[in-house]
Write a protein that holds these residues in place. Structure first.
Motif: not given
Lengths: 265, 263
Positions: A75, A78-79, A102-103, A105-106, A108-110, A113-114, A118, A162, B175, B181
């Motif tokens: 992840r 990919r980020r 959304s770019g 999300v990688g 921060h904590s789940t 972001t949920v 931000f 990102q 991403v 997420q």
């Protein structure tokens, strides 16, 4: 630096997607992958961030193997790679800014972001990214209200937000008209030059490839059949390789007709 | 000019299949009536009773209205709570039933099977079972409605999830989003409006269902049907019917309007 070491991909139905590819892409290069439909361009690009799995060999990014990465490592890898798609792949029902965020999300904590919490810096980063592609005034518009070219610029902004070190673009202009094609390609070029982001783009128009690339890689049936600077990528050379010249943008209409025929077969 | 070569005209398809289907349906109808002992003579015999009941229903006993208003509110409250419980439980079920969320057939087929199973149980039967477990009152009714609406909402939502644009799913993978997420950013925005619409739809159904749950002692206005019908107080029955009709119509109308604006 992206490095392909003996990379091959065989699809479950036996089709050879990639054939023993050995390639190094240096930091800051603007590489355009060309080839006919089905030459393996998309497979090549998507194997870099593992949207497609390869069957043998290894791909490393700055010395770290992405092929072997799992879970969190994958992840994070990919980020650091932004991806731009032919169909933009934005959430159409969400606002532009949410798509760009959304770019992030990688990073921060789940939970954070949920809940959509931000930090201020991220929002600024997103707005700056939108500003860089000249579309910041649309930040709070719903994405489905933008034109194709605008949507593609939003997806570039997402890759920028990102803070990607590499940008992969899979046929980014295939569904755009010539004018927006120029805008989008100019944006990609500017980002590559200003920020030094390594950029790998799939195109099937050789004229656009020549205009923007610093290096062109030609694929045919999953094999590298050309790899060199733009100056060497002449029409004669490509006619020799492919048995006919590659399409140019002016042939767009013809090309669309042909592929429509192919898909109906 | 208009003469067509006889040999070129294809043979018209036989109509035998249509006749056969018609006879089959007639047989099925006759068989069903015979086996259930329902005859026209019985229908004619019972016909005058219908008028006598209707006669007793009019005029409705408007004074009875005050007695049932609390029960009617209870019915709506039961529907609200039942729908909410169902809406929450339905979310994981919907995700685990969608083949584009969970790749393994070993997961989504059993979950779907469970949902189908739940939907085959009538809510009245569910309520009766819960009454046996928790005793009389609205609580078993709420549970019954909750389970019943889980089945509906989860089924409709998972079909909506399977129909979403997969582009954003791919871009969220690219991403570097983790699974939660990934769902929150690419699935939820695409299905949220559908989900809310299905919850409202299920609420409409639950209000109607809640109105009869009282027949098995699970609270709400249904208990008053039972009571008044038992005492042959048809003027009160008609008051309850009119009131129920009114409430259901209003809720249906509001819910339909809301759903139109959502999608």
């Amino acid at each position: 630096m992206i490095e392909f070491k003996n990379v091959s991909k065989v699809y479950p139905n036996g089709t050879q997607g990639l054939k023993n590819i050995n390639i190094k892409i240096e930091k800051g290069e603007f590489v355009v992958i060309v080839g006919l439909s089905g030459a393996g361009k998309s497979t090549f690009l998507r194997s870099i961030n593992r949207l497609h799995e390869i069957t043998s060999g290894e791909i490393t990014i700055d010395g770290k193997s992405i092929t072997k990465a799992k879970g969190k490592d994958l992840r994070i890898a990919r980020r650091n790679i932004g991806m731009i798609f032919q169909n933009f792949n934005l959430v159409k029902r969400s606002t532009v800014i949410r798509n760009v965020l959304s770019g992030r999300v990688g990073y921060h904590s789940t939970l954070r972001t949920v809940l959509g919490l931000f930090p201020k810096e991220d929002v600024n980063l997103a707005l700056n990214a939108l500003d860089r592609v000249n579309i910041v005034e649309k930040a709070y518009t719903r994405s489905d209200q933008l034109s194709g070219g605008q949507q593609q610029r939003v997806s570039i902004a997402r890759a920028l937000a990102q803070e990607a070190k590499i940008i992969l673009a899979d046929e980014p202009v295939a569904s755009l008209d010539p004018l927006t094609t120029k805008q989008v390609m100019d944006d990609l070029q500017k980002i590559n030059q200003d920020l030094g982001i390594t950029t790998v783009v799939n195109l099937h128009f050789i004229d656009i490839a020549r205009q923007y690339a610093t290096r062109i890689i030609g694929l045919q049936a999953g094999e590298v059949v050309f790899d060199g600077p733009v100056e060497e990528a002449t029409d004669e050379r490509f006619s020799e390789i492919y048995g006919r010249p590659l399409e140019t943008r002016e042939e767009d209409e013809v090309e669309v007709g042909e592929s429509a025929n192919e898909s109906s077969k | 000019m208009n003469q067509v070569n006889e040999q070129k005209i294809p043979k018209a398809p036989s109509k035998l299949k249509h006749y056969f289907t018609f006879i089959l349906i007639l047989l099925l109808l006759w068989g069903s009536a015979y086996q259930t002992d329902s005859t026209f003579s019985e229908l004619i015999e019972g016909f005058p009773n219908m008028f006598s009941v209707l006669d007793q229903m009019i005029p409705p006993n408007w004074a009875y209205f005050d007695n049932i208003i609390e029960a009617m509110l209870d019915t709506i409250r039961m529907a609200v709570l039942g729908t909410t419980i169902g809406a929450i439980i339905a979310i994981p079920f919907a995700i685990f039933s969608a083949s584009n969320m969970i790749k393994s057939t070993w997961v989504y087929y059993p979950v779907r099977f469970l949902l189908n199973l739940v939907r085959t149980i009538p809510e009245l039967l569910l309520a009766a079972i819960f009454v046996a477990i928790f005793g009389l009152g609205p609580l078993p009714g709420i549970f019954a409605l909750g389970i019943f609406s889980t089945g509906i909402i989860a089924k409709l939502t998972y079909e909506a999830i399977e129909g979403i644009d997969k582009g954003p799913l791919e871009s969220m993978t690219a991403v570097g989003a983790n699974k939660i997420q990934w769902i929150m950013f690419s699935v939820v925005p695409q299905v949220a409006a559908y989900y809310v619409s299905y919850v409202l739809y299920s609420f409409e159904i639950n209000v109607r269902a809640a109105a009869i749950l009282g027949l098995v002692g699970a609270g709400g206005i249904g208990e008053y049907y039972d009571r008044t019908l038992g005492f042959l107080e048809y003027d009160k029955v008609s008051t309850i019917i009119i009131f129920t009709l009114l409430v259901v119509l209003i809720i249906d109308y509001i819910s339909t309007k809301l759903r139109e604006n959502l999608l």
